[in-house]
Scaffold this motif. Sequence first.
Motif, PDB file in Angstrom:
ATOM      1  N   GLU A 239       0.803  -1.224   0.000  1.00 41.88           N
ATOM      2  CA  GLU A 239       0.000   0.000   0.000  1.00 41.88           C
ATOM      3  C   GLU A 239       0.838   1.276   0.000  1.00 41.88           C
ATOM      4  OE1 GLU A 239      -2.890  -0.326   3.163  1.00 41.88           O
ATOM      5  OE2 GLU A 239      -3.313  -2.422   2.640  1.00 41.88           O
ATOM      6  N   ASP A 240       1.935   1.261   0.734  1.00 43.15           N
ATOM      7  CA  ASP A 240       2.760   2.472   0.809  1.00 43.15           C
ATOM      8  C   ASP A 240       3.835   2.513  -0.277  1.00 43.15           C
ATOM      9  OD1 ASP A 240       1.231   2.947   3.004  1.00 43.15           O
ATOM     10  OD2 ASP A 240       2.844   2.889   4.465  1.00 43.15           O
ATOM     11  N   GLN A 241       4.421   1.360  -0.583  1.00 48.08           N
ATOM     12  CA  GLN A 241       5.523   1.328  -1.546  1.00 48.08           C
ATOM     13  C   GLN A 241       5.082   0.898  -2.949  1.00 48.08           C
ATOM     14  OE1 GLN A 241       8.664   2.513  -0.445  1.00 48.08           O
ATOM     15  NE2 GLN A 241       7.214   3.073   1.175  1.00 48.08           N
ATOM     16  N   GLN A 242       3.889   0.344  -3.056  1.00 46.72           N
ATOM     17  CA  GLN A 242       3.301  -0.032  -4.352  1.00 46.72           C
ATOM     18  C   GLN A 242       4.181  -1.004  -5.140  1.00 46.72           C
ATOM     19  OE1 GLN A 242       1.758   3.418  -6.545  1.00 46.72           O
ATOM     20  NE2 GLN A 242       1.840   4.571  -4.635  1.00 46.72           N
ATOM     21  N   ILE A 243       4.694  -2.017  -4.443  1.00 47.31           N
ATOM     22  CA  ILE A 243       5.490  -3.027  -5.136  1.00 47.31           C
ATOM     23  C   ILE A 243       4.584  -3.886  -6.015  1.00 47.31           C
ATOM     24  CG2 ILE A 243       7.139  -3.043  -3.233  1.00 47.31           C
ATOM     25  CD1 ILE A 243       6.044  -5.905  -2.573  1.00 47.31           C
ATOM     26  N   MET A 244       5.183  -4.647  -6.921  1.00 48.14           N
ATOM     27  CA  MET A 244       4.410  -5.452  -7.866  1.00 48.14           C
ATOM     28  C   MET A 244       4.386  -6.931  -7.496  1.00 48.14           C
ATOM     29  SD  MET A 244       5.030  -5.883 -11.982  1.00 48.14           S
ATOM     30  CE  MET A 244       6.546  -6.846 -11.801  1.00 48.14           C
ATOM     31  N   LEU A 245       5.476  -7.420  -6.896  1.00 50.62           N
ATOM     32  CA  LEU A 245       5.617  -8.845  -6.630  1.00 50.62           C
ATOM     33  C   LEU A 245       6.511  -9.035  -5.416  1.00 50.62           C
ATOM     34  CD1 LEU A 245       4.978 -11.714  -7.904  1.00 50.62           C
ATOM     35  CD2 LEU A 245       7.205 -11.539  -9.012  1.00 50.62           C
ATOM     36  N   LEU A 246       6.234 -10.097  -4.669  1.00 49.06           N
ATOM     37  CA  LEU A 246       6.983 -10.377  -3.444  1.00 49.06           C
ATOM     38  C   LEU A 246       7.543 -11.797  -3.513  1.00 49.06           C
ATOM     39  CD1 LEU A 246       7.613  -9.091  -0.651  1.00 49.06           C
ATOM     40  CD2 LEU A 246       5.489 -10.089   0.186  1.00 49.06           C
ATOM     41  N   GLY A 247       8.695 -12.004  -2.886  1.00 47.24           N
ATOM     42  CA  GLY A 247       9.292 -13.329  -2.818  1.00 47.24           C
ATOM     43  C   GLY A 247      10.068 -13.487  -1.533  1.00 47.24           C
ATOM     44  N   ALA A 248      10.318 -14.743  -1.152  1.00 46.48           N
ATOM     45  CA  ALA A 248      11.074 -14.997   0.070  1.00 46.48           C
ATOM     46  C   ALA A 248      11.739 -16.362  -0.007  1.00 46.48           C
ATOM     47  CB  ALA A 248      10.166 -14.911   1.292  1.00 46.48           C
ATOM     48  N   ASP A 249      12.633 -16.620   0.945  1.00 48.72           N
ATOM     49  CA  ASP A 249      13.430 -17.847   0.938  1.00 48.72           C
ATOM     50  C   ASP A 249      12.940 -18.893   1.929  1.00 48.72           C
ATOM     51  OD1 ASP A 249      14.089 -16.589   3.283  1.00 48.72           O
ATOM     52  OD2 ASP A 249      16.253 -16.571   2.945  1.00 48.72           O
ATOM     53  N   ASN A 250      11.750 -18.707   2.485  1.00 46.86           N
ATOM     54  CA  ASN A 250      11.229 -19.694   3.435  1.00 46.86           C
ATOM     55  C   ASN A 250      10.135 -20.539   2.785  1.00 46.86           C
ATOM     56  OD1 ASN A 250       9.148 -17.866   3.279  1.00 46.86           O
ATOM     57  ND2 ASN A 250       9.089 -17.377   5.450  1.00 46.86           N
ATOM     58  N   MET A 277      -1.951  -9.839  -5.761  1.00 42.62           N
ATOM     59  CA  MET A 277      -0.496  -9.894  -5.884  1.00 42.62           C
ATOM     60  C   MET A 277      -0.002 -11.325  -5.671  1.00 42.62           C
ATOM     61  SD  MET A 277       2.546  -7.825  -3.909  1.00 42.62           S
ATOM     62  CE  MET A 277       1.985  -6.263  -4.570  1.00 42.62           C
ATOM     63  N   MET A 278       0.623 -11.880  -6.685  1.00 45.12           N
ATOM     64  CA  MET A 278       1.237 -13.200  -6.556  1.00 45.12           C
ATOM     65  C   MET A 278       2.551 -13.079  -5.783  1.00 45.12           C
ATOM     66  SD  MET A 278       0.603 -14.617 -10.413  1.00 45.12           S
ATOM     67  CE  MET A 278      -0.535 -13.651 -11.420  1.00 45.12           C
ATOM     68  N   PHE A 279       3.102 -14.210  -5.391  1.00 43.79           N
ATOM     69  CA  PHE A 279       4.386 -14.181  -4.702  1.00 43.79           C
ATOM     70  C   PHE A 279       5.118 -15.495  -4.919  1.00 43.79           C
ATOM     71  CE2 PHE A 279       0.937 -15.008  -1.739  1.00 43.79           C
ATOM     72  CZ  PHE A 279       1.280 -16.228  -1.180  1.00 43.79           C
ATOM     73  N   ILE A 280       6.428 -15.441  -4.700  1.00 45.56           N
ATOM     74  CA  ILE A 280       7.314 -16.578  -4.946  1.00 45.56           C
ATOM     75  C   ILE A 280       7.847 -17.080  -3.611  1.00 45.56           C
ATOM     76  CG2 ILE A 280       9.344 -17.380  -6.226  1.00 45.56           C
ATOM     77  CD1 ILE A 280       9.031 -14.806  -7.942  1.00 45.56           C
ATOM     78  N   GLU A 281       7.831 -18.390  -3.449  1.00 38.30           N
ATOM     79  CA  GLU A 281       8.300 -18.993  -2.204  1.00 38.30           C
ATOM     80  C   GLU A 281       9.498 -19.909  -2.454  1.00 38.30           C
ATOM     81  OE1 GLU A 281       4.149 -19.349   0.286  1.00 38.30           O
ATOM     82  OE2 GLU A 281       4.450 -20.749  -1.368  1.00 38.30           O
ATOM     83  N   GLN A 282      10.219 -20.192  -1.378  1.00 38.91           N
ATOM     84  CA  GLN A 282      11.334 -21.147  -1.371  1.00 38.91           C
ATOM     85  C   GLN A 282      12.435 -20.770  -2.373  1.00 38.91           C
ATOM     86  OE1 GLN A 282       9.910 -25.312  -1.088  1.00 38.91           O
ATOM     87  NE2 GLN A 282       7.872 -24.436  -0.824  1.00 38.91           N
ATOM     88  N   MET A 283      12.827 -19.510  -2.337  1.00 39.44           N
ATOM     89  CA  MET A 283      13.889 -19.030  -3.211  1.00 39.44           C
ATOM     90  C   MET A 283      15.259 -19.254  -2.564  1.00 39.44           C
ATOM     91  SD  MET A 283      12.194 -15.444  -4.503  1.00 39.44           S
ATOM     92  CE  MET A 283      13.132 -15.403  -6.042  1.00 39.44           C
ATOM     93  N   ASN A 284      16.296 -19.226  -3.376  1.00 39.71           N
ATOM     94  CA  ASN A 284      17.669 -19.275  -2.870  1.00 39.71           C
ATOM     95  C   ASN A 284      18.274 -17.887  -3.026  1.00 39.71           C
ATOM     96  OD1 ASN A 284      20.235 -19.857  -2.045  1.00 39.71           O
ATOM     97  ND2 ASN A 284      20.828 -20.880  -3.944  1.00 39.71           N
ATOM     98  N   LEU A 285      18.297 -17.132  -1.945  1.00 39.16           N
ATOM     99  CA  LEU A 285      18.790 -15.754  -1.977  1.00 39.16           C
ATOM    100  C   LEU A 285      20.191 -15.624  -1.396  1.00 39.16           C
ATOM    101  CD1 LEU A 285      15.468 -14.006  -0.875  1.00 39.16           C
ATOM    102  CD2 LEU A 285      16.292 -14.473  -3.192  1.00 39.16           C
ATOM    103  N   GLU A 286      20.804 -16.752  -1.067  1.00 42.83           N
ATOM    104  CA  GLU A 286      22.123 -16.715  -0.442  1.00 42.83           C
ATOM    105  C   GLU A 286      23.209 -16.131  -1.347  1.00 42.83           C
ATOM    106  OE1 GLU A 286      22.526 -17.463   2.976  1.00 42.83           O
ATOM    107  OE2 GLU A 286      20.399 -17.174   2.538  1.00 42.83           O
ATOM    108  N   PRO A 287      23.273 -16.500  -2.632  1.00 42.95           N
ATOM    109  CA  PRO A 287      24.332 -15.920  -3.486  1.00 42.95           C
ATOM    110  C   PRO A 287      24.238 -14.398  -3.603  1.00 42.95           C
ATOM    111  CG  PRO A 287      23.403 -17.870  -4.512  1.00 42.95           C
ATOM    112  CD  PRO A 287      22.514 -17.541  -3.357  1.00 42.95           C
ATOM    113  N   LEU A 288      23.028 -13.875  -3.713  1.00 44.36           N
ATOM    114  CA  LEU A 288      22.864 -12.419  -3.781  1.00 44.36           C
ATOM    115  C   LEU A 288      23.351 -11.757  -2.496  1.00 44.36           C
ATOM    116  CD1 LEU A 288      19.319 -11.866  -5.381  1.00 44.36           C
ATOM    117  CD2 LEU A 288      21.539 -11.409  -6.442  1.00 44.36           C
TER     118      LEU A 288
END
Length: 324
Positions: A239-250, A277-288
């Motif tokens: 609502e405040d930042q108006q992002i388009m998509l969300l993801g996480a590593d859990n 808003m769709m979202f992505i789960e179980q990502m590997n964000l360690e290299p970034l």
Amino acid sequence: MKKYKSILLLLLLFAKVEAQEVVGISPWGPNDEIGTLNMMTEASKLQILSRIASGKSYDLSVEYFVGMPSFHALGDPPYQYWLTHTPNGTIVDNPNGMGEAMNRKVSYTGDAISMYTHMGTHIDALNHFGLNGKIWNGYSPEEHLGDKGWKKTGAETIPIIIARGVLIDIRSAKGERLLPNYRITAEDIKEALKKQHLALQPGDVVLIRTGQAQYYQQASEYLDNYPGISLDAVKWLVEDQQIMLLGADNLSLEAFPPERADNWVPVHTYLLAEKGMMFIEQMNLEPLAEDRVFEFAFIASSLKLRGASGAPMRPIALPVNKLK
């Protein structure tokens, strides 16, 4: 005194209205099936692609293997793999009718898999969770759900995603492993962004690092009381930042037990059913995180599984030049 009672009653009524959860109707029209992904334009995609700094790329997906973390506790099938053809078996069975000499010369291996669509790195489609009998944009199962899946908002409708990506490294900002079932707050996100000297922009793809991907190879530890994002943090992002998509590593984006007594997955229903808003789960964000790459061109595409509530995805990140 009567006046103050009326004001109090009015405030309570407003609070009750704010707490209600209702399916959102799309501002992109009655036929919309992709929600906030409508924020992507050719111009926005070209803008971030024009900033790519090098040929270096980061794979943000995890591996699929027997014994991988899954939702089997909810009754969903685990990942299964089996061989359908092996070099020696082909010699014995001669399935192609070519004979032993040919099958000894040309070895043949074939295999198959069986899996739940919400395993490994995947995106949740808008039909995954609904509210009060409907999903995003008011679509109902009575009208739009057949025996072969949803006729609306299935995984096959999800477009290729190209956008500015931002990693929010909560794990590093905290300086230690997050506590079991920790709920990431809006203040946590603001603090991490400040440390990263980065600001969000409308249309961003925001990836939340909890550090949980470090334990992905050990399913019991990966699944054990994992931290996740809170409802207030998600509302600030949307609502405040108006992002388009969300993801996480859990495993499941949000933490458990649920923070609302009347909804066992309030973050899921807020994003999918209320906000589209769709979202992505179980990502590997360690290299970034290891290379401190916090801003990048995010490119991802999911399998076009017709009618499905989710689909495997292999996102990549390409570092970009900083804007002057």
